[in-house]
Design a protein around this motif. Sequence first.
Motif, PDB file in Angstrom:
ATOM      1  N   ALA A   1      10.918   3.732  -5.399  1.00 54.18           N
ATOM      2  CA  ALA A   1       9.756   3.047  -4.832  1.00 54.18           C
ATOM      3  C   ALA A   1       9.986   2.591  -3.399  1.00 54.18           C
ATOM      4  O   ALA A   1       9.032   2.240  -2.706  1.00 54.18           O
ATOM      5  CB  ALA A   1       9.367   1.858  -5.705  1.00 54.18           C
ATOM      6  N   GLY A   2      11.236   2.569  -2.941  1.00 52.87           N
ATOM      7  CA  GLY A   2      11.517   2.205  -1.558  1.00 52.87           C
ATOM      8  C   GLY A   2      11.464   0.726  -1.269  1.00 52.87           C
ATOM      9  O   GLY A   2      11.349   0.318  -0.108  1.00 52.87           O
ATOM     10  N   ILE A   3      11.562  -0.118  -2.314  1.00 49.78           N
ATOM     11  CA  ILE A   3      11.580  -1.566  -2.099  1.00 49.78           C
ATOM     12  C   ILE A   3      13.004  -1.970  -1.725  1.00 49.78           C
ATOM     13  O   ILE A   3      13.972  -1.510  -2.302  1.00 49.78           O
ATOM     14  CB  ILE A   3      11.091  -2.305  -3.352  1.00 49.78           C
ATOM     15  CG1 ILE A   3       9.651  -1.871  -3.681  1.00 49.78           C
ATOM     16  CG2 ILE A   3      11.140  -3.821  -3.145  1.00 49.78           C
ATOM     17  CD1 ILE A   3       9.087  -2.467  -4.953  1.00 49.78           C
ATOM     18  N   ARG A   4      13.104  -2.829  -0.736  1.00 53.12           N
ATOM     19  CA  ARG A   4      14.403  -3.135  -0.124  1.00 53.12           C
ATOM     20  C   ARG A   4      15.431  -3.670  -1.116  1.00 53.12           C
ATOM     21  O   ARG A   4      16.622  -3.367  -1.025  1.00 53.12           O
ATOM     22  CB  ARG A   4      14.182  -4.154   0.999  1.00 53.12           C
ATOM     23  CG  ARG A   4      15.427  -4.490   1.803  1.00 53.12           C
ATOM     24  CD  ARG A   4      15.050  -5.315   3.014  1.00 53.12           C
ATOM     25  NE  ARG A   4      14.359  -6.536   2.646  1.00 53.12           N
ATOM     26  CZ  ARG A   4      13.670  -7.280   3.502  1.00 53.12           C
ATOM     27  NH1 ARG A   4      13.533  -6.883   4.753  1.00 53.12           N
ATOM     28  NH2 ARG A   4      13.086  -8.397   3.098  1.00 53.12           N
TER      29      ARG A   4
ATOM     30  N   ARG B   1       4.226  -7.634   3.398  1.00 54.29           N
ATOM     31  CA  ARG B   1       5.148  -6.813   4.199  1.00 54.29           C
ATOM     32  C   ARG B   1       6.158  -7.672   4.944  1.00 54.29           C
ATOM     33  O   ARG B   1       7.352  -7.386   4.957  1.00 54.29           O
ATOM     34  CB  ARG B   1       4.370  -5.960   5.207  1.00 54.29           C
ATOM     35  CG  ARG B   1       3.688  -4.731   4.633  1.00 54.29           C
ATOM     36  CD  ARG B   1       3.297  -3.763   5.745  1.00 54.29           C
ATOM     37  NE  ARG B   1       2.607  -4.433   6.837  1.00 54.29           N
ATOM     38  CZ  ARG B   1       1.291  -4.612   6.910  1.00 54.29           C
ATOM     39  NH1 ARG B   1       0.520  -4.161   5.942  1.00 54.29           N
ATOM     40  NH2 ARG B   1       0.749  -5.246   7.932  1.00 54.29           N
ATOM     41  N   LEU B   2       5.683  -8.736   5.584  1.00 49.75           N
ATOM     42  CA  LEU B   2       6.549  -9.551   6.434  1.00 49.75           C
ATOM     43  C   LEU B   2       7.484 -10.458   5.640  1.00 49.75           C
ATOM     44  O   LEU B   2       8.651 -10.612   5.989  1.00 49.75           O
ATOM     45  CB  LEU B   2       5.694 -10.402   7.382  1.00 49.75           C
ATOM     46  CG  LEU B   2       4.965  -9.648   8.491  1.00 49.75           C
ATOM     47  CD1 LEU B   2       3.964 -10.556   9.194  1.00 49.75           C
ATOM     48  CD2 LEU B   2       5.960  -9.088   9.509  1.00 49.75           C
ATOM     49  N   ALA B   3       6.982 -11.063   4.579  1.00 49.99           N
ATOM     50  CA  ALA B   3       7.785 -12.064   3.853  1.00 49.99           C
ATOM     51  C   ALA B   3       8.545 -11.484   2.682  1.00 49.99           C
ATOM     52  O   ALA B   3       9.645 -11.951   2.376  1.00 49.99           O
ATOM     53  CB  ALA B   3       6.890 -13.206   3.376  1.00 49.99           C
ATOM     54  N   LEU B   4       7.982 -10.475   2.014  1.00 45.26           N
ATOM     55  CA  LEU B   4       8.629  -9.942   0.815  1.00 45.26           C
ATOM     56  C   LEU B   4       9.343  -8.623   1.064  1.00 45.26           C
ATOM     57  O   LEU B   4      10.106  -8.166   0.213  1.00 45.26           O
ATOM     58  CB  LEU B   4       7.589  -9.770  -0.309  1.00 45.26           C
ATOM     59  CG  LEU B   4       6.879 -11.062  -0.750  1.00 45.26           C
ATOM     60  CD1 LEU B   4       5.869 -10.776  -1.851  1.00 45.26           C
ATOM     61  CD2 LEU B   4       7.880 -12.108  -1.204  1.00 45.26           C
TER      62      LEU B   4
ATOM     63  N   PRO C   1       7.639  -1.979   1.198  1.00 49.77           N
ATOM     64  CA  PRO C   1       7.380  -0.926   2.188  1.00 49.77           C
ATOM     65  C   PRO C   1       5.918  -0.837   2.598  1.00 49.77           C
ATOM     66  O   PRO C   1       5.605  -0.313   3.669  1.00 49.77           O
ATOM     67  CB  PRO C   1       7.827   0.354   1.478  1.00 49.77           C
ATOM     68  CG  PRO C   1       7.801   0.019   0.018  1.00 49.77           C
ATOM     69  CD  PRO C   1       8.141  -1.421  -0.076  1.00 49.77           C
ATOM     70  N   SER C   2       5.013  -1.342   1.763  1.00 51.10           N
ATOM     71  CA  SER C   2       3.582  -1.353   2.066  1.00 51.10           C
ATOM     72  C   SER C   2       2.973  -2.615   1.488  1.00 51.10           C
ATOM     73  O   SER C   2       3.499  -3.211   0.546  1.00 51.10           O
ATOM     74  CB  SER C   2       2.873  -0.133   1.442  1.00 51.10           C
ATOM     75  OG  SER C   2       3.404   1.073   1.900  1.00 51.10           O
ATOM     76  N   GLY C   3       1.836  -3.010   2.052  1.00 54.50           N
ATOM     77  CA  GLY C   3       1.080  -4.081   1.442  1.00 54.50           C
ATOM     78  C   GLY C   3       0.434  -3.564   0.162  1.00 54.50           C
ATOM     79  O   GLY C   3       0.226  -2.360   0.006  1.00 54.50           O
ATOM     80  N   PRO C   4       0.099  -4.451  -0.779  1.00 49.56           N
ATOM     81  CA  PRO C   4      -0.442  -3.998  -2.071  1.00 49.56           C
ATOM     82  C   PRO C   4      -1.744  -3.217  -1.948  1.00 49.56           C
ATOM     83  O   PRO C   4      -1.967  -2.262  -2.714  1.00 49.56           O
ATOM     84  CB  PRO C   4      -0.628  -5.289  -2.860  1.00 49.56           C
ATOM     85  CG  PRO C   4      -0.538  -6.394  -1.868  1.00 49.56           C
ATOM     86  CD  PRO C   4       0.295  -5.909  -0.748  1.00 49.56           C
ATOM     87  N   PHE C   5      -2.618  -3.575  -1.028  1.00 52.81           N
ATOM     88  CA  PHE C   5      -3.871  -2.834  -0.884  1.00 52.81           C
ATOM     89  C   PHE C   5      -3.628  -1.470  -0.254  1.00 52.81           C
ATOM     90  O   PHE C   5      -4.244  -0.470  -0.648  1.00 52.81           O
ATOM     91  CB  PHE C   5      -4.884  -3.650  -0.079  1.00 52.81           C
ATOM     92  CG  PHE C   5      -5.333  -4.894  -0.791  1.00 52.81           C
ATOM     93  CD1 PHE C   5      -6.370  -4.849  -1.716  1.00 52.81           C
ATOM     94  CD2 PHE C   5      -4.689  -6.101  -0.580  1.00 52.81           C
ATOM     95  CE1 PHE C   5      -6.769  -5.989  -2.402  1.00 52.81           C
ATOM     96  CE2 PHE C   5      -5.076  -7.246  -1.259  1.00 52.81           C
ATOM     97  CZ  PHE C   5      -6.113  -7.183  -2.177  1.00 52.81           C
TER      98      PHE C   5
END
Length: 503
Positions: free
Chosen positions: A223-226, A443-446, A449-453
């Motif tokens: 998923a590419g989440i950090r 995107r900035l705080a969490l 890789p993309s915002g939920p929308f």
Amino acid sequence: MNRIQRVGVVGAGAMGRGIAQVCASGGLIVKLYDSSQEAVSRGIQAVRDDLAQAVAKSKMSQAQADEALSRIHAVNDLKALCDCDLVVEAIVEQLEPKQRLFRELESILAPGSILATNTSSLSVTAIASVCELPSRVAGWHFFNPVPRMKLVEVIQAPRTALEVVQELVALSKKVGHRAVVTSDSPGFVVNHAGRAYVTEGLKLLAERTAEHHVLDAILRICAGIRMGPLELLDLTGLDVSVPVMESIHSQYYGDDRYRPVTLARTRLHAGLLGRKSGQGFYDYSAKGVTPKSESEQPLPSIETTLWWPTQGPASLPDSIAALLPADKRRSSPAEADVIMVAPIGQDLSSTIVALGLDGAKAIAVDPIFGSAAGVTLMVCPATAAETVEAARRLFTSRSVPTFVISDSPGFVAPRVVACIVNLACEMAQQGISSPDDIDSAVRLALGYPSGPFEWGDRLGARLVLEIMQGLYSTFGDQRYRPAPWLIRRARLGLSLSAADRKV
């Protein structure tokens, strides 16, 4: 929108000194107060050290650093803040001390001054309720470390004046931060939106869908989440995360969408807090340990024959089929050793029954987040061990990271991402914040890789809805009820960011 020139900061801890630093760097005069003068001295020294690091990294000149530091003035009496256009508190995260402070500040400040709280979890409305002029009270919630986390939440309580919100948004931009406007609600934007990720990660672990390191690896690699959800909980510490989860669940009157799993509090009681205790979901007893869970080492493939559907709801996408040996595909499932399907809204057990397949030979592959970067295989109680091994080796022999999980509608990455999107849709439905602001905040705080929308639009609203409906149908749990915002836009074929029409 530029009338704020003097800012008072009450509280010289990590948040207070960070707010003082960004305001001073943005050209404002700052008065820093704390009940402990020693804390003020430490705070200013911390600002001096941080500015020195910025100079060393060529992020600002020495002259700019000196000028910023010269704008911060230590004061030893709250009355010294009387000429401030804005005072922001960053004291202990308890309601009564904040209320006492605001009552005292009201007696000191001019009626046109703004009072802001940096609270991360308390009700801004409750803090403002003791004030004679609640219209000038708002939330101005920064994230730690303030100079590097370029996001701030501007919280509008029911009686907060619109001009106050507008001035704080303009000021946020002036000090180099992206402001997102949110109503006063549990968790505001960031802590609210983040519930879907860590809570669903814990739910998958509690269901024994996979071990913690496998879940984390799937969400990082596929998923590419950090950072995986269990790694993230280890970083923040269960002593911090569990009370937040329980508080938001309680503030929403026990809404099942926010319900924590008992596993989290059990581990908290056991002292398995994470990095700070040396042991969490991972072992940190060795210094410098950074958990990075990888998939199995490449192994030679096993001679086997395959069949997969090319049409219908469980058909394999071309991206997955391209990773398989086409010459090993047979014309019917009866002729194959391994049957590979790719359901979206169902688990493997339901797919086997629906298609009339031989369960021992059946295995599922994630069709949404599966690629050469990583593949998730899903098994059910009927899947034979030799089927699992043969399917796993088909991918690992081609150096494709491969993860095996137990039966779960939505696999891991699609399920978690769908829950993130669905919760964001619920937030938009409640008017907590706009889709654009929610995307920016996440995107900035969490670090997603993309915002939920954005994510939901890329996957497609109908697909996200199908996953949520599959989860709801399987578990019968209100946690997974699709948000009306999602349902309507999926049915109409609209972007998830499409606004509601005003009536």
